[in-house]
Design an enzyme around this catalytic site. Structure first.
Site, mmCIF file in Angstrom:
data_model
loop_
_atom_site.group_PDB
_atom_site.id
_atom_site.type_symbol
_atom_site.label_atom_id
_atom_site.label_comp_id
_atom_site.label_asym_id
_atom_site.label_seq_id
_atom_site.Cartn_x
_atom_site.Cartn_y
_atom_site.Cartn_z
ATOM 1 N N GLU A 94 -12.400 -2.120 12.531
ATOM 2 C CA GLU A 94 -12.436 -1.343 11.295
ATOM 3 C C GLU A 94 -13.549 -1.806 10.353
ATOM 4 O O GLU A 94 -14.236 -0.979 9.757
ATOM 5 C CB GLU A 94 -11.073 -1.461 10.598
ATOM 6 N N ASP A 105 -8.415 -8.913 4.044
ATOM 7 C CA ASP A 105 -8.114 -7.817 4.959
ATOM 8 C C ASP A 105 -9.115 -7.699 6.110
ATOM 9 O O ASP A 105 -9.966 -6.814 6.082
ATOM 10 C CB ASP A 105 -8.083 -6.507 4.163
ATOM 11 N N GLU A 108 0.819 -1.217 0.000
ATOM 12 C CA GLU A 108 0.000 0.000 0.000
ATOM 13 C C GLU A 108 0.851 1.264 0.000
ATOM 14 O O GLU A 108 0.615 2.190 0.767
ATOM 15 C CB GLU A 108 -0.964 -0.018 1.201
#
Ligand code: BDP
Length: 719
Positions: free
Chosen positions: A413, A385, A311
């Protein structure tokens, strides 16, 4: 004007005595609550067994033990427990093996030997006709763990008349990973700001650093990575290292080591070098010197956590080198001091056309065996993820020659931030118990990461922390349970979710059986409920853009295909799902048999992962007989309805719990209920544009349009 009548003073006294406001519970104490045992018989038995305490040793850890016991015992037993320096009847004797009285040490030698360097022994003994309870260990951190375990017995109302408990952690490195930035924001943090007050460090030691350490020690967490994996190189400058050292000093006597996330390009950013190529001698020297400087400040520094070539982060591939080259260069610098490198396998290329779920495996399997001895490869539980549900990461079954660390995300998250009640112990358990078949049946993920399957000396597990400056630490009281469950499973992955939940509820909320049972049911079903209203049947990665808040299955046309939702659900007029069988990306081939076949065939693939591995037609029949579209709708509706049920169930506990905690959860559940309906409506309406099929008759229709949901935006949602 109203006439004031004078009340006699005793009336005020009466009011004072009987209407004293009880101190509301703000959650700060976490599970370390030492309120008096309500049950008379149990209380009696504890009082009988613990009349005196005899604590030997003279170190910072001994002091911590004394402080903990002197807060806990009077609290739980409702009376002071005097200290003694000799063996008397009904004494609690606490000491490490070296400090133990010789006659006791002699009798316990063989048992203590079995506890290793972190385990402990709690044993009832008769010494010279006197009955004592001994808490001991080879090392003092073991004694501290033993003390917390003993207190847990009391807090959860266990029998302590005749004890013999030996407990040894199954995994060596049990770490929290803080995604905390130097400006005190927390990436994916939903509980306030970072606990680390960098500006006031090293001089000001905030009292909550100590309570943070107590909480971690109480569940056996022995390491903390202080800063975000998207690291700022400045953490390695002398200014910050001094602050890091101050935190390390606080945590040390609690058995907690400090680790840092590093930025691979630090030699350039703060070292003045032109490159950060791991094979460049000047770069190697720079890291060696930096590591030496760190250990001068922090002699027990744990090591580095590295997110590289992931990323947008810099890494060895910027120079055509491999992940092993990068990890080994750092490992060589840390090796003389006993430090480790935790190199993350969370990598996927911006340009690759390959299924993102396959990329980490493709990168890392060829490197198996190429890492130095003090490198662990840290792998997220699933191949994408931290989604509400993923299959286990195929790397767990495929890197026999490398110690693999588990990375779980405790912060929610992708599971409703800190407003949704989602107990993650069941998610952790599901991942740890998955059988990889790496060495035939019985090759669980847990046995891979604890090092037992492949005989590795080092082993580790990390949880991305959910802590912050919120008074209750985690935003939602129930999110504390996820921190707790992570620690307990890191210590002993053989514990069941039910056992952990019962402990936590008794320690945190209530020891009353019917209350406990209700809360237990809520907690144990909460994760599956969340999966249902967010990503049922194996759907994944359909959340809001950037902040990941709420549903957004319509996200498309972004900088990267694999950052969109449509990439993952692949809905079209025909059907929905990501074909990862041999006719699609063939990600199933990364699993060992018979897992591969089980996932590869629609018939044997569990419903829970169906659309993860297969693209199915809207009209295809499910095992239940209903068509896929109907099944999908039903899951979404079930999920949302179950939140309502959860909220109503909670309502029945009014008056049974601390009022402040009750109201806090009540309000959170109202948010969760609203958001579950939002997820359901947005997803069902969006997918309906492809299926063209009606929502089953018996289900209420969304009262808002798809456009309404697509227009929502949350510019300042936390991210
Ligand atoms: C993703 C998060 C991102 C993290 C990344 C990681 O959205 O903030 O940096 O994981 O683990 O899930 O590196």
């Amino acid at each position: 004007m109203m006439k004031m009548t004078k009340r006699p003073p005793f009336v005020f006294l009466f009011i004072l005595l009987f209407h004293q406001p009880t101190v509301a519970d703000d959650g700060y104490r976490l599970w370390l609550k030492y309120d008096r045992i309500e049950h008379d018989q149990i209380l009696e038995s504890y009082r009988r067994n613990i009349e005196k305490q005899f604590i030997l040793g003279n170190t910072a850890t001994t002091k911590i033990i004394k402080d903990e016991l002197s807060a806990a015992l009077p609290g739980l037993l409702g009376r002071q427990i005097g200290e003694t320096d000799e063996i008397r009847d009904n004494t609690l004797l606490v000491a490490s093996a070296v400090d133990l009285l010789p006659m006791v040490a002699e009798r316990l030698r063989s048992l203590i030997e079995r506890t290793g360097d972190e385990g402990f022994l709690i044993k009832t003994l008769r010494v010279e006709q006197k009955k004592i309870i001994v808490i001991t260990a080879n090392e003092e951190r073991g004694v501290l763990y033993g003390v917390f375990a003993f207190l847990r017995l009391l807090q959860t109302g266990q029998e302590i008349d005749s004890l013999e408990i030996i407990s040894i952690p199954r995994i060596k490195l049990r770490l929290l990973n803080h995604w905390d930035n130097l400006d005190r924001t927390v990436e994916r943090g939903y509980a306030g700001f970072s606990l680390w007050d960098w500006h006031k460090l090293p001089d000001y030691i905030h009292p909550y650093y100590i309570d943070y350490a107590r909480a971690n020690a109480s569940i056996g967490i022995n390491g903390t990575v202080l800063n975000n994996v998207n690291a700022n190189a400045l953490i390695l400058t002398p200014l910050y290292l001094e602050k890091v050292a101050a935190l390390a000093d606080v945590f040390r006597p609690f058995g907690i080591r400090v680790y840092l996330s590093i930025r691979f390009s630090a030699p350039m950013e703060i070292g003045g070098l032109q490159v950060s190529d791991p094979l460049n001698p000047a770069v190697q020297v720079w890291w060696r010197e930096k590591v030496k400087e760190i250990y001068n400040n922090i002699p027990d520094f744990g090591g580095f956590l590295v997110k590289a070539n992931s990323e947008g982060q810099p890494g060895p591939q910027d120079y055509g080198r491999s992940h092993a080259d990068g990890a080994n260069m750092l490992a060589a610098a840390l090796e003389p001091y006993g430090g480790v490198v935790m190199w993350r396998a969370f990598v996927y290329k911006a340009s690759a056309k390959e299924d993102r779920a396959k990329q980490a495996y493709n990168e890392f399997v060829p490197l198996d065996g190429a890492f130095r001895k003090n490198v662990l490869v840290q792998v997220k539980n699933g191949p994408i993820d931290f989604q509400p549900r993923e299959p286990f990461h195929p790397l767990f079954g495929a890197m026999l020659g490398t110690p693999l660390m588990m990375e779980f995300q405790i912060t929610q998250e992708y599971l409703g931030f800190s407003t949704h009640l989602v107990y993650l112990g069941t998610l952790f358990e599901e991942a740890l118990r998955s059988d990889t078949y790496a060495m035939g049946a019985g090759s669980s993920v847990a046995s891979v990461i604890d090092g037992s399957l492949h005989g590795h000396d080092i082993s580790g597990i990390a949880g991305v922390a959910n802590t912050g400056t919120d008074r209750n630490w985690t935003g939602h009281i129930f999110a504390q349970a996820n921190w707790y469950a992570f620690g307990r499973l890191a210590w002993d992955h053989g514990l069941t979710s039910t056992e952990i939940v019962e402990e936590w509820i008794k320690m945190t909320l209530s020891r009353i059986t019917h209350v406990l049972e209700k809360i237990k049911t809520i907690m144990l079903s909460s994760r599956e409920i969340t999966v249902n209203y967010m990503t049922p049947l194996g759907l994944h990665h359909i959340m809001g853009w950037e902040n990941h808040y709420g549903p957004a299955p319509w996200i498309k046309d972004k900088v990267r295909e694999d950052w969109t939702s449509v990439y993952y659900h692949r809905a079209d007029e025909r059907g929905i799902g990501f074909d990862r069988s041999a006719t699609g990306s063939d990600a199933v081939s990364q699993y060992a048999e018979p897992v591969r076949n089980r996932f590869a065939s629609v018939d044997s693939c569990p419903d829970a992962l169906l659309l993860w591995f297969h693209h199915l037609n809207w009209n295809d029949r499910m095992k239940s007989g209903e068509i896929l579209w109907d099944a999908l709708c039903r899951r979404y509706y079930d999920g949302a309805r179950s939140v309502t049920r959860m909220r109503k169930e909670w309502d029945t506990l009014r008056g049974e719990l601390d009022a402040k905690i009750f109201t806090h959860v009540e309000r959170m559940l109202a948010i969760q209920e609203k958001e579950a309906v939002w997820w359901r409506n947005a997803c069902v309406l969006y997918f309906q544009t492809f299926s063209g099929l009606p929502i089953p008759d018996d289900l209420p229709k969304p009262d808002k349009s798809l456009q309404y949901y697509q227009d929502l935006s949350f510019p300042f949602a936390p991210k």
